[in-house]
Design an enzyme around this catalytic site. Sequence first.
Site, PDB file in Angstrom:
ATOM      1  N   ASN A  96      -8.655  -9.887  44.815  1.00  0.00           N
ATOM      2  CA  ASN A  96      -9.746 -10.861  44.661  1.00  0.00           C
ATOM      3  C   ASN A  96      -9.519 -12.114  45.503  1.00  0.00           C
ATOM      4  OD1 ASN A  96      -7.816 -12.283  43.230  1.00  0.00           O
ATOM      5  ND2 ASN A  96      -8.806 -12.048  41.239  1.00  0.00           N
ATOM      6  N   ALA A 107      -1.790  -6.665  41.181  1.00  0.00           N
ATOM      7  CA  ALA A 107      -2.702  -7.778  40.880  1.00  0.00           C
ATOM      8  C   ALA A 107      -2.570  -8.217  39.428  1.00  0.00           C
ATOM      9  CB  ALA A 107      -4.138  -7.343  41.155  1.00  0.00           C
ATOM     10  N   THR A 159       8.250  -6.746  34.915  1.00  0.00           N
ATOM     11  CA  THR A 159       8.966  -8.011  35.027  1.00  0.00           C
ATOM     12  C   THR A 159      10.188  -8.083  34.126  1.00  0.00           C
ATOM     13  OG1 THR A 159       8.778 -10.394  34.636  1.00  0.00           O
ATOM     14  CG2 THR A 159       7.405  -8.988  33.293  1.00  0.00           C
ATOM     15  N   TYR A 203       2.876 -13.537  29.115  1.00  0.00           N
ATOM     16  CA  TYR A 203       2.971 -12.866  30.411  1.00  0.00           C
ATOM     17  C   TYR A 203       3.872 -11.635  30.314  1.00  0.00           C
ATOM     18  CZ  TYR A 203       4.655 -11.679  35.003  1.00  0.00           C
ATOM     19  OH  TYR A 203       5.020 -10.954  36.104  1.00  0.00           O
ATOM     20  N   ARG A 216      19.910 -16.884  38.065  1.00  0.00           N
ATOM     21  CA  ARG A 216      18.907 -15.836  38.264  1.00  0.00           C
ATOM     22  C   ARG A 216      19.415 -14.845  39.304  1.00  0.00           C
ATOM     23  NH1 ARG A 216      17.516 -17.835  34.465  1.00  0.00           N
ATOM     24  NH2 ARG A 216      15.524 -18.770  33.823  1.00  0.00           N
TER      25      ARG A 216
END
Length: 329
Positions: A34, A76, A119, A143, A223
Amino acid sequence: MSQRYLVTGGAGFVGSHLVAALLDQGAEVVVFDNLLTGHRAAVLPGATLLTGALEDPDAIEAALARGPFHAVFHFAALSLVGDSMRDPIGYLAANVGNGLRLIDACVRHGVPRFVLSSTAALFGTPDRMPIDEDTSIDPGSPYGDSKWMLERALAWAERIHGLRFACLRYFNAAGADPLGRLGEDHRPETHLVPLAIDAMLGRRAELAVFGTDYDTPDGTCIRDYIHVTDLATAHLAALARLDQGSVTYNLGTSTGHSVLEVIRSVERAGGRPVPHRIAPRRPGDPARLVASPARIMRETGWQPRLASLDDIVATALRWREAHPGGYGG
Ligand code: UDP
């Protein structure tokens, strides 16, 4: 005959690098995006760009009508943990709703393989490091939960409809295409590596270091930074493995780096200091997230090639120096 692929979010950071890897293999690629956070210029000329929204079932139908596709890659999504904490239902509705519409359409169109961008955020704050695929799921944010819900949906789509899937749980994607074709351009930028680089280059006043009182050797968060091109090749490895069955893989390097180590790496790459100040912790940040990529390495032979933090930072710096306005300039 070359294979054809559909890549949603193929104009975004990780998606665009996967598109490059597919094109480099001689594949035909249709990108569906988009362009709200993605960039037209991030879609390499060899790919076909369809501008459309996953909220629009007709647009999904039109995209799948460009098939038959060997596989659909679904990048997406809304992807900011902090935003999802402010608007949990909106985040779940968008990410889960769009993902379910796409999976349903793939089943109806007989798409045989589906690769989901998942994730590390679905692990919450685990006490065991490194994080392997058997670490307990405990999403610390809407999320993370939205990706977990899609992983569950894919398990059902396989069980009932035979859709083969790969769920790929990214740790911290960073770096840029080593050939300089693509880079990282989020607006606003929230990620550590580009922010530290921009502070060094004088494009922003300073970097805020979110917390120095964590239970880590230097007090800053650790991380697992993985080069975006290595993430792309992991997608290809996982895809090839789907012939033997569905897979779920954690994608990182097994090495953790603190925020201060990232700052020092940027300083080494650029030869200049990174102006920074100590700031309060960012809510929701776990002290340490490091992947065990042992499963994908064992099952596919995949290896990260740009595994050192300095390699990751050097490619990111080169792209940001060459593109002061990102994809816009
Ligand atoms: N971070 C920071 N300052 C920033 C952005 C990030 O100190 O301006 C820290 C953040 O707290 C985390 C690490 O850098 O420990 C990586 O953050 P990023 O947002 O890049 O990725 P995340 O781990 O949230 O996916």
